[in-house]
Design a protein around this motif. Structure first.
Motif, PDB file in Angstrom:
ATOM      1  N   GLN A 193      40.781  45.564  49.442  1.00 35.55           N
ATOM      2  CA  GLN A 193      39.840  45.612  48.311  1.00 35.55           C
ATOM      3  C   GLN A 193      40.459  44.802  47.172  1.00 35.55           C
ATOM      4  N   LEU A 194      39.733  43.767  46.714  1.00 26.36           N
ATOM      5  CA  LEU A 194      40.259  42.903  45.662  1.00 26.36           C
ATOM      6  C   LEU A 194      39.172  42.520  44.674  1.00 26.36           C
ATOM      7  N   THR A 195      39.566  42.355  43.436  1.00 25.30           N
ATOM      8  CA  THR A 195      38.696  41.746  42.428  1.00 25.30           C
ATOM      9  C   THR A 195      39.500  40.631  41.775  1.00 25.30           C
ATOM     10  N   GLY A 196      38.798  39.586  41.339  1.00 27.14           N
ATOM     11  CA  GLY A 196      39.506  38.466  40.747  1.00 27.14           C
ATOM     12  C   GLY A 196      38.568  37.463  40.140  1.00 27.14           C
ATOM     13  N   VAL A 197      39.039  36.228  40.034  1.00 30.64           N
ATOM     14  CA  VAL A 197      38.250  35.162  39.415  1.00 30.64           C
ATOM     15  C   VAL A 197      38.448  33.877  40.200  1.00 30.64           C
ATOM     16  N   THR A 198      37.386  33.073  40.302  1.00 35.76           N
ATOM     17  CA  THR A 198      37.454  31.818  41.042  1.00 35.76           C
ATOM     18  C   THR A 198      37.961  30.694  40.157  1.00 35.76           C
ATOM     19  N   ASP A 199      38.158  29.523  40.764  1.00 37.45           N
ATOM     20  CA  ASP A 199      38.614  28.357  40.027  1.00 37.45           C
ATOM     21  C   ASP A 199      37.567  27.850  39.041  1.00 37.45           C
TER      22      ASP A 199
END
Length: 215
Positions: A193-199
């Protein structure tokens, strides 16, 4: 103006995606290290045998849609110098070429000895009742190298980028995440399970399950 923003975005994405591709190349080298370790006598650490290597299939979903099954390798190794974790865990894709990295392709290494950001880019590894837990160490760095995944750009932006012969593949780095797995004999199963941001600065989510067999 749109063309200028697109050009700037493309330059930034090239740099970001080059890090992702470097991670893929590094994962190939890590598999060589794991194979060398696998010839050593196995050590039982809190009920988990190391070194060990598993062929797994990953299925899940990002904000771009569902993916899988994608073939990958999960490696459990003895910790490297400077690593305070009981185990070193590495997950990488079995892709032989960079072009095979698609939505859902992911790389995760709990610790990288000698990395300039090794005290920040790592995961805490704990073992409880034979279950291994990786908890991502928080970082404000937008170019993390220890965990990253691919998604796909959609909508009108994707159409514009395709018209410019640009790739619609997008890379993402996490702001939070966990990986949990259990080894039962020669079988392994787990989830991420991950949350993040793209380039491109877009929020990204990654949810997946995997299972596989010892090599």
């Amino acid at each position: 103006m749109f063309r200028r923003r697109t050009l700037l975005s493309s330059v930034l994405r090239v740099g970001f995606l080059s890090i992702l591709v470097s991670a893929w190349a590094g994962s190939q080298r890590q598999q060589v290290v794991a194979q060398a370790q696998s010839k050593q006598q196995a050590t039982l650490i809190e009920g988990v045998s190391a070194p060990a290597q598993f062929r797994i299939d990953i299925e899940g979903e990002t904000e771009s849609g569902r993916f899988g099954p994608l073939p990958a390798v999960l490696e459990i190794m003895l910790p490297q110098a400077g690593d305070s974790n009981p185990l070193l865990v590495a997950l990488s894709m079995t892709a032989q070429t960079e072009a095979e990295l698609v939505n859902g392709s992911i790389f995760w290494q709990s610790f990288t000895a000698g990395h300039p950001n090794q005290t920040e880019h790592f995961s805490q590894v704990t073992i409880s009742d034979g279950q291994v837990h990786l908890h991502l160490h928080p970082s404000d760095d937008t170019l993390r190298s220890d965990v990253m995944w691919f998604t796909q750009i959609t909508g009108t932006l994707a159409e514009a980028m395709l018209a410019s012969d640009d790739s619609i593949r997008s890379g993402a780095v996490p702001t939070a995440g966990t990986l949990t797995f259990t080894v039962n004999g020669n079988q392994v199963s787990g989830e991420m399970q991950l949350t993040g941001v793209t380039d491109l600065g877009v929020s990204s989510t990654y949810q997946a399950r995997f299972n596989g067999q010892r090599q």
